[in-house]
Design a protein around this motif. Structure first.
Motif, PDB file in Angstrom:
ATOM      1  N   SER A 151       0.842  -1.196   0.000  1.00  0.00           N
ATOM      2  CA  SER A 151       0.000   0.000   0.000  1.00  0.00           C
ATOM      3  C   SER A 151       0.876   1.244   0.000  1.00  0.00           C
ATOM      4  O   SER A 151       1.973   1.244   0.552  1.00  0.00           O
ATOM      5  CB  SER A 151      -0.882   0.034   1.253  1.00  0.00           C
ATOM      6  OG  SER A 151      -1.859  -0.954   1.195  1.00  0.00           O
ATOM      7  N   GLN A 152       0.359   2.311  -0.622  1.00  0.00           N
ATOM      8  CA  GLN A 152       1.109   3.576  -0.657  1.00  0.00           C
ATOM      9  C   GLN A 152       0.371   4.613   0.168  1.00  0.00           C
ATOM     10  O   GLN A 152      -0.830   4.825  -0.005  1.00  0.00           O
ATOM     11  CB  GLN A 152       1.245   4.058  -2.097  1.00  0.00           C
ATOM     12  CG  GLN A 152       2.109   3.135  -2.934  1.00  0.00           C
ATOM     13  CD  GLN A 152       1.940   3.383  -4.416  1.00  0.00           C
ATOM     14  OE1 GLN A 152       0.900   3.863  -4.865  1.00  0.00           O
ATOM     15  NE2 GLN A 152       2.973   3.056  -5.171  1.00  0.00           N
ATOM     16  N   LEU A 153       1.125   5.265   1.044  1.00  0.00           N
ATOM     17  CA  LEU A 153       0.542   6.221   1.978  1.00  0.00           C
ATOM     18  C   LEU A 153      -0.285   7.294   1.278  1.00  0.00           C
ATOM     19  O   LEU A 153      -1.446   7.524   1.610  1.00  0.00           O
ATOM     20  CB  LEU A 153       1.659   6.887   2.796  1.00  0.00           C
ATOM     21  CG  LEU A 153       1.203   8.063   3.651  1.00  0.00           C
ATOM     22  CD1 LEU A 153       0.371   7.572   4.822  1.00  0.00           C
ATOM     23  CD2 LEU A 153       2.373   8.860   4.154  1.00  0.00           C
ATOM     24  N   ASP A 154       0.321   7.960   0.292  1.00  0.00           N
ATOM     25  CA  ASP A 154      -0.369   9.090  -0.334  1.00  0.00           C
ATOM     26  C   ASP A 154      -1.671   8.657  -0.981  1.00  0.00           C
ATOM     27  O   ASP A 154      -2.680   9.328  -0.881  1.00  0.00           O
ATOM     28  CB  ASP A 154       0.539   9.748  -1.383  1.00  0.00           C
ATOM     29  CG  ASP A 154       1.631  10.555  -0.697  1.00  0.00           C
ATOM     30  OD1 ASP A 154       1.394  10.971   0.453  1.00  0.00           O
ATOM     31  OD2 ASP A 154       2.695  10.737  -1.295  1.00  0.00           O
ATOM     32  N   ARG A 155      -1.617   7.503  -1.625  1.00  0.00           N
ATOM     33  CA  ARG A 155      -2.808   7.020  -2.324  1.00  0.00           C
ATOM     34  C   ARG A 155      -3.917   6.697  -1.327  1.00  0.00           C
ATOM     35  O   ARG A 155      -5.079   7.047  -1.520  1.00  0.00           O
ATOM     36  CB  ARG A 155      -2.434   5.784  -3.142  1.00  0.00           C
ATOM     37  CG  ARG A 155      -3.434   5.535  -4.221  1.00  0.00           C
ATOM     38  CD  ARG A 155      -3.155   4.312  -5.031  1.00  0.00           C
ATOM     39  NE  ARG A 155      -4.474   3.745  -5.323  1.00  0.00           N
ATOM     40  CZ  ARG A 155      -4.657   2.605  -5.919  1.00  0.00           C
ATOM     41  NH1 ARG A 155      -3.638   1.889  -6.283  1.00  0.00           N
ATOM     42  NH2 ARG A 155      -5.866   2.159  -6.137  1.00  0.00           N
ATOM     43  N   GLU A 156      -3.547   6.014  -0.240  1.00  0.00           N
ATOM     44  CA  GLU A 156      -4.557   5.620   0.747  1.00  0.00           C
ATOM     45  C   GLU A 156      -5.197   6.853   1.392  1.00  0.00           C
ATOM     46  O   GLU A 156      -6.408   6.927   1.552  1.00  0.00           O
ATOM     47  CB  GLU A 156      -3.945   4.726   1.834  1.00  0.00           C
ATOM     48  CG  GLU A 156      -3.394   3.391   1.337  1.00  0.00           C
ATOM     49  CD  GLU A 156      -4.469   2.422   0.857  1.00  0.00           C
ATOM     50  OE1 GLU A 156      -5.642   2.579   1.250  1.00  0.00           O
ATOM     51  OE2 GLU A 156      -4.140   1.516   0.060  1.00  0.00           O
ATOM     52  N   TYR A 157      -4.352   7.846   1.749  1.00  0.00           N
ATOM     53  CA  TYR A 157      -4.889   9.027   2.439  1.00  0.00           C
ATOM     54  C   TYR A 157      -5.758   9.841   1.489  1.00  0.00           C
ATOM     55  O   TYR A 157      -6.814  10.331   1.867  1.00  0.00           O
ATOM     56  CB  TYR A 157      -3.738   9.892   2.980  1.00  0.00           C
ATOM     57  CG  TYR A 157      -4.213  10.941   3.964  1.00  0.00           C
ATOM     58  CD1 TYR A 157      -4.601  10.573   5.243  1.00  0.00           C
ATOM     59  CD2 TYR A 157      -4.311  12.277   3.597  1.00  0.00           C
ATOM     60  CE1 TYR A 157      -5.063  11.516   6.146  1.00  0.00           C
ATOM     61  CE2 TYR A 157      -4.772  13.226   4.495  1.00  0.00           C
ATOM     62  CZ  TYR A 157      -5.144  12.844   5.770  1.00  0.00           C
ATOM     63  OH  TYR A 157      -5.610  13.776   6.652  1.00  0.00           O
ATOM     64  N   ARG A 158      -5.299   9.950   0.236  1.00  0.00           N
ATOM     65  CA  ARG A 158      -6.079  10.698  -0.752  1.00  0.00           C
ATOM     66  C   ARG A 158      -7.450  10.053  -0.946  1.00  0.00           C
ATOM     67  O   ARG A 158      -8.466  10.734  -1.056  1.00  0.00           O
ATOM     68  CB  ARG A 158      -5.306  10.743  -2.082  1.00  0.00           C
ATOM     69  CG  ARG A 158      -5.820  11.810  -3.053  1.00  0.00           C
ATOM     70  CD  ARG A 158      -4.944  11.914  -4.296  1.00  0.00           C
ATOM     71  NE  ARG A 158      -4.895  10.674  -5.038  1.00  0.00           N
ATOM     72  CZ  ARG A 158      -3.773  10.048  -5.379  1.00  0.00           C
ATOM     73  NH1 ARG A 158      -2.602  10.552  -5.039  1.00  0.00           N
ATOM     74  NH2 ARG A 158      -3.800   8.917  -6.059  1.00  0.00           N
TER      75      ARG A 158
END
Lengths: 374, 193
Positions: free
Chosen positions: A346-353
């Motif tokens: 999982s990628q942080l930026d993608r999940e938070y966005r």
């Protein structure tokens, strides 16, 4: 007039009741409470809501809950319907035509990006060390509304697609479910569950992308295996089997992938729920360790969010997973929660966005007139 | 042992697939008794015809009671380890599983195997579901590697002299092909004792 109870029934029909009684339970083992209600009201429909935390005792989660509660103090709440109608979509629109509600303040996240970042990294670290395979990390959003809660149901009923829409007045507020996910359908001994994992917004991707994603395939497979085991823990007649796996679910503006599992059990609903909660798709895998980490990583109690909601009568029941759902308090606060499964890639930026995108969608809610009144 | 129902003790390391392992063994004709790993003692081998060490989260070193009991296991009592269960056996034989570069959670991998014992009658390269962050390519003394994946990681081991067998993949996963053949082969291996 008090809000009615409204709950998905089957084949696009709803149970609608203006005459019901509320029972609540705080006991960690709520099986006797539910069995007592079933004994006292054998023929009545029971509309039930169990919080995420209601599943902890059966799962054997260690440690006390130190999170801050936001809403839904009672882990288990049941409304006994003393009178009801079975209504279709057209009748639903007619009955709720005069309800109105507007959002005074848009939703804002109650967890900062920094705190989410820190929890996210702890999850990834634990996954690499073999601590678990997947963890569903979520956060609440709060806003303020003005008007009647039935009006809020009407507005979101238009925005969200899904088979498990409903509204239930509770001790502390009103629950509105816009869920698309079946947790459990029970018809006599036969049990069905349809977990959902994998999402693509049509504006940003295609169904082909979703089906070709190895990450999404692995996440759904994991949840199917977890749910198979949960079903096998109650399957005293016939072990679980997978009826279909990884088919596309079209929800208007999004694609999901989902599967269907089946098993057979002679156990009663309280026992089945006690053994199977919290739901596989909203906790993580292995479930117990994932839930213990959720308790340490999420600062707020989930309450109704990721619990279950639906109806129960005799040997039959239909319950959804409480995702895409709202809690409206009488003081004007409205809560929504959102989350996603974190896996090793999982990628942080993608999940938070994605979390913020979901909140923006529910905030695009100007004080327009009721769409049903036109 | 033919005609007799084999009794299995399944040591549950709190994985979330435990009841599917019970179902997998029951469907092959075994009776299964579940034991919480925190309650494992030296007497664990006295009951049942064989023991299965379940998968579970974390590192083998975290499961001291299972490791200690395994050290005192009667030689003839068959033990089958799945995922963490196999890693516990290897750890006891001083092979430390470490984080693998390509984490295999919820994915199926092709299994190259010896075609005997557990794998008798199975096609080469059959697909099997994986849920591991840790792994090893090494074979500990006394064991024989009976299966590997395409990356060369150990997917199956056996120590016939001590009646130990383990697999890294999850035979109970719906991602695993030929689940019932694997279960029948396991029970035959156990029955031969």
């Amino acid at each position: 007039m008090a809000d009615p109870v409204l709950v998905f029934y089957h084949s696009g029909k709803y149970l609608y009741s203006e005459s019901s009684e509320l029972y609540s339970c705080c006991a960690p083992d709520w099986r006797p409470f539910l069995r007592d209600l079933a004994h006292r009201f054998p023929d009545e429909f029971k509309v039930i809501k169990l919080n995420f935390e209601a599943g902890f005792n059966g799962l054997g989660v260690d440690g006390e809950i130190r999170q801050t509660p936001l809403h839904s103090r009672y882990p288990v709440e049941v409304r006994i319907l003393h009178g009801f109608d079975v209504i279709d979509e057209k009748e639903l629109r007619f009955r709720l035509r005069n309800s109105s509600c507007s959002l005074k303040e848009g939703f804002r996240p109650l967890v900062s990006r920094e705190d989410y970042h820190s929890s996210f990294n702890k999850v990834l670290q634990a996954i690499v060390q073999g601590g678990f395979y997947q963890l569903n990390l979520t956060m609440p959003f709060s806003g303020r509304y003005e008007g009647g809660t039935a009006g809020a149901f009407v507005r979101y009923h238009r925005v969200f697609r899904g088979d498990f829409h409903g509204m239930m007045p509770l001790e502390d507020g009103t629950l509105i479910s816009m869920s698309p996910e079946l947790f459990l359908e029970k018809r006599g001994e036969k049990l069905l569950s349809r977990p959902i994992k994998g999402t693509v917004e049509k504006a940003f991707g295609s169904d082909v992308q979703l089906m070709e994603s190895e990450k999404e395939a692995a996440e759904l497979a994991m949840i199917v295996d977890l749910l198979r085991s949960d079903l096998n823990s109650v399957a005293d007649v016939r072990h679980s089997r997978v009826n279909f796996h990884r088919e596309l679910l079209d929800l208007g503006d999004i694609w999901h992938s989902w599967s269907e599992l089946e098993a057979e059990s002679r156990m009663d609903l309280p026992e089945i729920l006690y053994r199977m909660l919290p739901g596989a798709s909203v906790s993580g895998c292995p479930k117990r360790r994932a839930v213990e980490h959720i308790l340490a990583l999420e600062p707020w109690c989930r309450g109704f969010y990721t619990g279950v909601f639906g109806w129960w009568r005799g040997d039959d029941a239909r319950l959804c997973v409480l995702i895409r759902s709202f809690m409206l308090l009488s003081g004007g606060e409205i809560y929504y929660h959102s989350g996603g499964g974190i896996v090793h890639n999982s990628q942080l930026d993608r999940e938070y966005r994605e979390l913020l995108l979901k909140a923006r969608k529910i905030s695009l809610w100007a004080p327009l007139k009721n769409p049903f009144s036109s | 042992m033919q005609g007799m129902m084999l009794c299995c003790t399944l040591i549950d390391h709190f994985d979330s697939f435990t009841y599917s392992i019970v179902a997998w063994l029951e469907e092959a004709g075994a009776a299964v008794r579940l034991v919480n790993y925190r309650q494992v003692g030296a007497d664990i081998w006295a009951q049942g015809d064989f023991t299965v060490l379940s998968p579970g989260p974390g590192h083998p070193a975290e499961y001291e009671k299972t490791l200690a009991a395994l050290g005192g296991k009667p030689v003839s009592h068959p033990v089958f380890g799945i995922c963490l269960g196999m890693q516990i056996m290897l750890y006891q034989a001083s092979i430390n599983c470490t984080p693998i570069p390509c984490i295999m959670h919820g994915k199926a991998a092709g299994i190259a195997h010896n075609g005997q014992d557990l794998f008798q009658g199975l096609p080469p390269g059959f697909r099997a579901g994986q849920y591991n962050s840790l792994g090893t390519a090494e074979c500990p003394p006394g064991f024989t590697v009976i299966a590997r994946d395409g990356e060369g990681m150990v997917q199956g081991v056996v120590d016939k002299s001590r009646c130990l067998m383990g697999v890294q993949f999850h035979p109970e996963s719906f991602l695993t092909e030929h689940r019932s053949v694997l279960a029948a082969n396991l029970l035959r291996w156990v029955g031969r004792g």
